[in-house]
Design a protein around this motif. Structure first.
Motif, mmCIF file in Angstrom:
data_model
loop_
_atom_site.group_PDB
_atom_site.id
_atom_site.type_symbol
_atom_site.label_atom_id
_atom_site.label_comp_id
_atom_site.label_asym_id
_atom_site.label_seq_id
_atom_site.Cartn_x
_atom_site.Cartn_y
_atom_site.Cartn_z
ATOM 1 N N GLY A 6 37.848 29.113 36.666
ATOM 2 C CA GLY A 6 38.160 29.373 35.272
ATOM 3 C C GLY A 6 37.022 28.984 34.360
ATOM 4 O O GLY A 6 36.290 28.028 34.634
ATOM 5 N N ILE A 7 36.883 29.745 33.279
ATOM 6 C CA ILE A 7 35.860 29.456 32.273
ATOM 7 C C ILE A 7 36.542 29.466 30.912
ATOM 8 O O ILE A 7 37.132 30.471 30.516
ATOM 9 C CB ILE A 7 34.729 30.501 32.304
ATOM 10 N N ASP A 8 36.477 28.350 30.225
ATOM 11 C CA ASP A 8 37.059 28.224 28.884
ATOM 12 C C ASP A 8 35.912 28.168 27.886
ATOM 13 O O ASP A 8 35.102 27.239 27.919
ATOM 14 C CB ASP A 8 37.927 26.970 28.797
ATOM 15 N N GLY A 66 38.933 33.608 35.983
ATOM 16 C CA GLY A 66 39.566 33.864 34.698
ATOM 17 C C GLY A 66 38.756 33.275 33.567
ATOM 18 O O GLY A 66 38.166 32.199 33.708
ATOM 19 N N ILE A 67 38.719 33.978 32.446
ATOM 20 C CA ILE A 67 37.973 33.528 31.270
ATOM 21 C C ILE A 67 38.919 33.490 30.076
ATOM 22 O O ILE A 67 39.628 34.458 29.804
ATOM 23 C CB ILE A 67 36.788 34.461 30.965
ATOM 24 N N VAL A 106 37.853 39.575 38.046
ATOM 25 C CA VAL A 106 37.529 38.714 36.902
ATOM 26 C C VAL A 106 38.317 39.213 35.696
ATOM 27 O O VAL A 106 38.316 40.411 35.410
ATOM 28 C CB VAL A 106 36.015 38.741 36.580
ATOM 29 N N GLY A 107 38.985 38.304 35.011
ATOM 30 C CA GLY A 107 39.780 38.679 33.846
ATOM 31 C C GLY A 107 39.393 37.883 32.619
ATOM 32 O O GLY A 107 38.927 36.741 32.718
ATOM 33 N N LEU A 108 39.587 38.487 31.446
ATOM 34 C CA LEU A 108 39.317 37.854 30.157
ATOM 35 C C LEU A 108 40.556 37.973 29.298
ATOM 36 O O LEU A 108 41.127 39.066 29.160
ATOM 37 C CB LEU A 108 38.131 38.558 29.480
ATOM 38 N N GLN A 109 41.013 36.852 28.692
ATOM 39 C CA GLN A 109 42.143 36.861 27.784
ATOM 40 C C GLN A 109 41.885 35.888 26.634
ATOM 41 O O GLN A 109 41.134 34.921 26.783
ATOM 42 C CB GLN A 109 43.441 36.446 28.496
ATOM 43 N N ALA A 311 44.656 27.079 31.674
ATOM 44 C CA ALA A 311 44.776 28.391 31.047
ATOM 45 C C ALA A 311 43.809 29.397 31.661
ATOM 46 O O ALA A 311 44.195 30.518 32.009
ATOM 47 C CB ALA A 311 44.542 28.279 29.542
ATOM 48 N N SER A 312 42.552 29.015 31.803
ATOM 49 C CA SER A 312 41.589 29.962 32.378
ATOM 50 C C SER A 312 41.904 30.237 33.850
ATOM 51 O O SER A 312 41.738 31.366 34.324
ATOM 52 C CB SER A 312 40.156 29.435 32.210
#
Length: 325
Positions: A6-8, A66-67, A106-109, A311-312
């Motif tokens: 994960g990347i926050d 996830g980002i 890879v996802g971004l939200q 979250a990420s």
């Protein structure tokens, strides 16, 4: 076991994390936090930090990445679109290079959606098909889980409930007086308390415990007002009474429109649940249709301070679920 990365991305700091998910639970394995880099260096820094974490774990790649980042963004194309706290990150592709580097989904939200996914997968929303998550912290935003999947809307702007005007006048939020965020956010609570304290002080009334004089108005925060309310301060309790009534009104709107089975509320609600809950539920029952209100639980978020890291990771897990459907 599923290995997630994960990347926050925040305005001042970024965090890169690794976690292991299994049997409806998640375990944080490693974390790197560092100052937010310039956009030209951002993706390379994410890869470098993630490579270090993977090397320590003896893994070549995660199963998904996830980002989480503030809005606005384009989740379908993986672009960050100059959010207020990252104005120079203009149409920056953060998904494509990571997908190419690791060969995994890879996802971004946005951060509200990411927190909603975390609470749904591992927190207070587990087991639900229809859940609303409300941030109720610095701001007021929502993440929507509908029919067992995240609903982000046409251009990732679903859930901007803080912008809805609840009253013709009131504290400012989203640049709009009387908005949901104006009443139900950390900044909104502080502004409401300052205005009510100032009115009392100028009328010659007894100063509230959180503000002895006008010189102390700038130091009033949602936390100081909340502590005063817990100690029985009459004006602080009046402030939170207004906040609770407006929160109940906002929830009634969400309950009647979306018909969720559970609404999970973060941050301030959990800290002030004893004061807010009776007021919120009374207004909700008064304003919402009984058949929808009776089928919806209102609960505090369960993940607490760990939600930022999780979250990420939940965005990464969501990518795996989406690929499987």
């Amino acid at each position: 076991m599923t290995l997630l990365a994960g990347i926050d991305i925040g305005g001042t700091k970024c965090a890169v994390v690794l976690g292991r998910a299994a049997n409806g639970k998640v375990e944080l394995l490693g974390k790197r936090m560092y100052p937010t880099p310039p956009p030209a260096e951002a993706v390379a820094s994410f890869i470098s930090q993630l490579d270090d974490l993977l090397r320590e774990l003896g893994a070549a790649a995660p199963d998904a990445i996830g980002i989480s980042c503030g809005s606005p963004l384009d989740s379908k194309r993986g672009l960050i679109l100059s959010p207020p706290n990252l104005p120079d990150w203009d149409r920056l592709d953060v998904v494509g290079p990571l997908r190419e580097r690791y060969g995994v989904p890879v996802g971004l939200q946005n951060d509200a959606n990411a927190c909603a996914l975390a609470e749904w997968q591992w927190g207070a929303g587990q087991g639900t098909e229809h859940m609303v998550f409300l941030t109720f912290g610095t701001g007021m935003g929502a993440g929507l889980i509908l029919n067992g999947r995240l609903y982000a809307g046409k251009n990732d702007m679903a859930g901007e409930v803080g912008h809805v005007r609840l009253e013709d006048d009131g504290p400012m939020g989203y640049g709009k007086a009387g908005s949901f965020e104006g009443f139900c956010s950390g900044g909104g609570i502080a502004n409401l308390a300052r205005s009510m304290a100032l009115e009392r002080l100028r009328a010659g009334g007894e100063p509230p415990s959180f503000c002895a004089n006008e010189a102390e108005l700038d130091g009033v925060t949602a936390k100081t007002v909340g502590l005063a309310a817990q100690a029985g301060d009459a004006l602080a309790l009046e402030v939170y009474g207004i906040v609770g009534a407006k929160l109940g009104k906002g929830l009634a709107m969400l309950v009647d429109i979306l018909n969720p089975e559970r609404i999970v509320i973060g941050s301030i609600y959990g800290r002030q649940q004893a004061i807010l809950e009776p007021i919120v539920l009374e207004v909700l029952r008064k304003e919402a249709l009984p058949i929808t209100a009776d089928n919806c639980e209102i609960v505090p978020a369960a993940l607490g301070e760990s939600v930022g890291d999780l979250a990420s990771l939940s965005v990464a897990m969501n990518e795996i679920h989406m690929k499987g459907n």
